[in-house]
Write a protein that holds these residues in place. Structure first.
Motif, PDB file in Angstrom:
ATOM      1  N   LYS A  55       0.788  -1.103  -0.042  1.00 41.07           N
ATOM      2  CA  LYS A  55      -0.072   0.030  -0.068  1.00 41.07           C
ATOM      3  C   LYS A  55       0.775   1.220   0.035  1.00 41.07           C
ATOM      4  O   LYS A  55       1.647   1.322   0.916  1.00 41.07           O
ATOM      5  N   TYR A  56       0.865   1.942  -1.023  1.00 45.87           N
ATOM      6  CA  TYR A  56       1.856   3.107  -1.270  1.00 45.87           C
ATOM      7  C   TYR A  56       1.925   4.040  -0.162  1.00 45.87           C
ATOM      8  O   TYR A  56       0.850   4.551   0.052  1.00 45.87           O
ATOM      9  N   LYS A  57       3.138   4.133   0.635  1.00 47.86           N
ATOM     10  CA  LYS A  57       3.407   5.149   1.747  1.00 47.86           C
ATOM     11  C   LYS A  57       2.244   4.836   2.747  1.00 47.86           C
ATOM     12  O   LYS A  57       1.983   5.814   3.626  1.00 47.86           O
ATOM     13  N   ASN A  58       1.747   3.705   2.693  1.00 44.55           N
ATOM     14  CA  ASN A  58       0.655   3.124   3.952  1.00 44.55           C
ATOM     15  C   ASN A  58      -0.750   4.013   3.778  1.00 44.55           C
ATOM     16  O   ASN A  58      -1.370   3.826   4.760  1.00 44.55           O
ATOM     17  N   ALA A 163       3.053   3.510  -6.959  1.00 37.35           N
ATOM     18  CA  ALA A 163       2.601   2.417  -6.057  1.00 37.35           C
ATOM     19  C   ALA A 163       3.263   1.074  -6.498  1.00 37.35           C
ATOM     20  O   ALA A 163       3.196   0.195  -5.788  1.00 37.35           O
TER      21      ALA A 163
END
Length: 200
Positions: A55-58, A163
Motif C-alpha cells: 500500500k503506497y506510503k501506507n 505504487a
C-alpha cells in the motif's frame, strides 16, 4: 513476507491473506492471484514466480503483483517474462492513466531491480554516460504486462503515483528465489553477482 511464509511452509499468497484484516488489500491480492493463475503454475527449468503486495506510503493505492522470471544460469542474466498486477486507487477518474502509471512503474522498477548500477571506486564515479549505464533494453521488456483495476465509486481518491515500484522489486526478488534458491539482498539482482551465487 515470503521468507516468513517459506519458514512457515505456507503459500505466500495464503500467508498474506491470513495475516491481513484490510479487505481492500485482500481484494487486490485475490484478483492478482486469480488473473495470474496462482497457486504457483507449473514452470519450466530456470523459471520462477513471485508475488508481492504494498500500500503506497501506507495511505495511497493498493497494489498486488505476480511475476514470472527466467534465469540464464551461465551468465546470471534475468528476464521478466510476465507481470500481472491489480490496483485499487479508490474512485477512478482516468482508468487509462492509472493503467499506464502501473505499467510504467513495473518496467522502471524492473530496470533498477535487475540492471541499474552506478559504478564508482575510491577515486570517483565511473558511470559517465547513458550509453554505458545498464538499463532495461527493449529486448528485455516482458512479453506480457497485465494491469487489473478495482474501481471504488464514492470512495476517496488515493492516487497511484509510484505504487507499483516496491511490490515489483519484491515480486522479482521472490521469483528469483523460486528459480534459483538464492535470496538476494543487494541490487542489481541480475548479472555476475547472481551467477556467482548460483555457482557457489
Amino acid at each position: 513476507m515470503d521468507e516468513l511464509a517459506f519458514a512457515a511452509h505456507i503459500d505466500p499468497v495464503e500467508f498474506r491473506l491470513k495475516h491481513l484484516d484490510d479487505t481492500r488489500a485482500q481484494d487486490v491480492i485475490r484478483l492478482t492471484a486469480q488473473k495470474f493463475g496462482w497457486p504457483r503454475p507449473p514452470r519450466k527449468r530456470n523459471h520462477g514466480v513471485g508475488f508481492a503486495f504494498g500500500k503506497y506510503k501506507n495511505l495511497m493505492a493498493y497494489v498486488a503483483i505476480a511475476v514470472e522470471v527466467s534465469v540464464e544460469r551461465e551468465t546470471g542474466q534475468v528476464r521478466l517474462e510476465r507481470a500481472v498486477a491489480s490496483v485499487d486507487t479508490g474512485q477512478m477518474v482516468n482508468p487509462d492513466g492509472i493503467r499506464n502509471q502501473i505499467e510504467g512503474g513495473i518496467l522502471q522498477s524492473s530496470s533498477w531491480t535487475l540492471f541499474e548500477e552506478l559504478k564508482y571506486d575510491t577515486q570517483r564515479i565511473r558511470s559517465f554516460d547513458w550509453s554505458s549505464y545498464p538499463i532495461l533494453r527493449f529486448s528485455a521488456v516482458p512479453d506480457s504486462v497485465e494491469v487489473h483495476l478495482i474501481d471504488r465509486p464514492g470512495m476517496p481518491f488515493l492516487g497511484t503515483a509510484e505504487a507499483a515500484m516496491g511490490p515489483t522489486a519484491g515480486a522479482i526478488a521472490n521469483a528469483l528465489f523460486d528459480a534459483t534458491g538464492q535470496r538476494l539482498r543487494q541490487m542489481p539482482l541480475a548479472g555476475d553477482a547472481l551467477r556467482q551465487r548460483i555457482d557457489a
